[in-house]
Scaffold this active site. Sequence first.
Site, PDB file in Angstrom:
ATOM      1  CE  LYS A  96     -26.672  -0.943 -50.211  1.00 22.62           C
ATOM      2  NZ  LYS A  96     -27.265  -1.343 -51.540  1.00 22.62           N
ATOM      3  CG  HIS A 132     -18.506  -0.320 -56.084  1.00 24.42           C
ATOM      4  ND1 HIS A 132     -18.298  -0.483 -57.624  1.00 24.42           N
ATOM      5  CD2 HIS A 132     -19.858  -0.646 -55.826  1.00 24.42           C
ATOM      6  CE1 HIS A 132     -19.556  -0.791 -57.886  1.00 24.42           C
ATOM      7  NE2 HIS A 132     -20.378  -0.829 -57.122  1.00 24.42           N
ATOM      8  CG  HIS A 147     -20.303   3.158 -58.610  1.00 26.84           C
ATOM      9  ND1 HIS A 147     -20.373   2.762 -57.473  1.00 26.84           N
ATOM     10  CD2 HIS A 147     -21.316   2.601 -59.208  1.00 26.84           C
ATOM     11  CE1 HIS A 147     -21.532   1.955 -57.122  1.00 26.84           C
ATOM     12  NE2 HIS A 147     -22.106   1.939 -58.125  1.00 26.84           N
TER      13      HIS A 147
HETATM   14  N1  ARG Z   1     -26.415   1.488 -59.738  1.00 26.84           N
HETATM   15  C1  ARG Z   1     -26.224   0.301 -60.420  1.00 26.84           C
HETATM   16  C2  ARG Z   1     -24.694  -0.279 -59.352  1.00 26.84           C
HETATM   17  O1  ARG Z   1     -24.361   0.118 -58.861  1.00 26.84           O
HETATM   18  C3  ARG Z   1     -25.489   0.685 -61.788  1.00 26.84           C
HETATM   19  C4  ARG Z   1     -26.477   1.044 -62.621  1.00 26.84           C
HETATM   20  C5  ARG Z   1     -26.075   0.852 -63.981  1.00 26.84           C
HETATM   21  N2  ARG Z   1     -27.072   1.119 -65.035  1.00 26.84           N
HETATM   22  C6  ARG Z   1     -28.194   0.603 -65.448  1.00 26.84           C
HETATM   23  N3  ARG Z   1     -28.969   1.091 -66.085  1.00 26.84           N
HETATM   24  N4  ARG Z   1     -28.314  -0.670 -64.989  1.00 26.84           N
HETATM   25  O2  ARG Z   1     -24.585  -1.395 -59.663  1.00 26.84           O
END
Ligand code: ARG
Length: 651
Positions: free
Chosen positions: A167, A170, A173
């Site tokens: 993905k 964005h 991140h």
């Molecule tokens: N991968 C998730 C996203 O892109 C963010 C993860 C954040 N951390 C967690 N422990 N939920 O939305």
Amino acid sequence: LPSVDELAATLKGLGLEQVPHQPGTWPSLNPMDVYRSHITELLSRSSGIDPKVIYPTLAWTAKPENGDLQCAVPALRIGKKGDDLKAKAEELAKGFPESPLVECRPNATWLAFFFKPQPLTSLIIPQVLKAGASYGFNPNLGLKNPEKPEEGRKKMIVEFSSPNIAKPFHAGHLRSTIIGGFLANLYEAAGNDVIRMNYLGDWGKQYGVLAVGFDKFGSEENLVANPIGHLYDVYVKISAIAHEEGEQLKAKKAEIAKAQESGGDVTQLEAEVKKIEEEGVDQQARDYFKRMVDGEPKALGIWKRFRDLSIDKYKQTYARLNIRYDDYSGESQIKDESMEAAARIMQEKGVSEDSDGAVIVDLTKYSKKLGKAIVKKKDGTSLYLTRDIGAAFERMEKYKFDKMIYVVASQQDLHLAQLFKIEEAMGRKDVSEKCQHINFGMVLGMSTRKGTAKFLDDILRDVGEKMHEVMRTNEEKYKQVEHPEKVADTLGISAVMVQDMKGKRINNYTFDMDRMTSFEGDTGPYLQYAHARLCSIYRKSAEKVPDLPKPDQLATVDLSPLFESMHAADLVRQLASWPDVFLNTLKTQEPTTVLTYLFKMSHALSSSYDHLQVVGSEKSVMEARLALYCAARIVLGNGMRLLGLNPVERM
Ligand code: ARG
């Protein structure tokens, strides 16, 4: 680290027999602690007020005319109601003993303490020069028990960046990466044992979709060359097919319904529907993901390869931002056992309940806003939230952390609030109370000239190129830069990071290439320029004067040529406050606390150059000014590195 003995010797030279040292302070690491303790001791001696009351009242001032530290007389809790506090302030100031370091003046109902500039200069500059890269930081703060260092340091997990495989990377991140990298540095500089963790989005049916797509569109060569970009392309293509099939299904089912109404023959249509349902991408992906869940080696093998190659690529990109991880975790890594164990506890404690075959947690009894959260789908599969519950317990098991920070966009406020509340309801306050969500606002308009940026690498490349263009507009200077492309790259990264960290975390901001890459205004390139200029001042002097003391020898030069200068005194005062800025940043957890300070110092530096010229001055004057500028370079560099920036020496 600077020793107390050295400090004692310096203070003795200034006329102070003992190192002022109130409990719980670190005079050899923080000059403001020396001043606060000193003032506390003197004021206590002259007034009889308990030092424990005085110390915490000593606060920074907003304006130099209010002194360097101030104390609100009412906060001293003396006298009785209705006393004339102004008169009291005057009386206290009058009684304040003669000191080699400070002067005390009444200021309405305040006491204003002014640091005498000469001793301050003599104290600060050598201290900064000796402490170097450690100046301002305090590794004792992270000790479990400062009295007993052998008990070890606090263990801290900072989870940040956490992109999703296949993905786009964005803005959420990007911000998590920048802010999280900074927080990890911050807590490390305070002596915590920090684990940098990346929690990848790498599990769920979409990774079945990806594998099916790779069968159709994948290329081994492209995968190896550019895993992140290629997997994304594959994912986009296969998702389009899945979408198209979904639309067809809908249309055909509608046709069937219509045909049945008019009694038509639907055998052919039904056969078509069946074919899509049984053989289409969606079903293939389900099957594939089921094989992954069941742990089938072949299915897992391909997926693991995607994951490993992506991580390799991420590592390279993170390295450009001075970030490395201790743990590449991810949703896929969470064991079924952990989630099942959590499910059992939730059921036993009546935290969860059945709802239509799914399992939910009704959090509205705690707060309406928390709503109801699903923790198990009808088909028995786990969700994002379920995996986070399992992950938290596994992390506690593995690391026994004292604190854990989740650096995640504020769009996920509800998700994290639900997570923490569920842990608490499960009777696991030992986990929930140690967790903190550090959130942040959105980036608006993060598109580049080449379209919307999708990957971190693209973003960094684009700003690097833009920076290169900006540098080229100054032909003269450009010619002197040795590796312009490399410098442009570093400056570009600083531009992005500084723009991101400039405001309060929670604020949204607009991604503005032109503004962030400008050398004017409070930007990354401006900060880099301030640092490079300080480096060049020393370089140029060394070219002219062959036997100039090396930067680390400047700590012992005669500083008296600085004593008459207001500009020098102002800079020294700012250098003295850096350790306090660091402490304050631990409280605010805001990168802007550091940046605001660095910009203020950069401005003070740039207005000092005309008044404190180095090249062309007499040698003794030159050395004293260089000592000041080298100290300033150290502090600027320390602050920049704390933020995750790479200070450049030439540009
Ligand atoms: N991968 C998730 C996203 O892109 C963010 C993860 C954040 N951390 C967690 N422990 N939920 O939305």
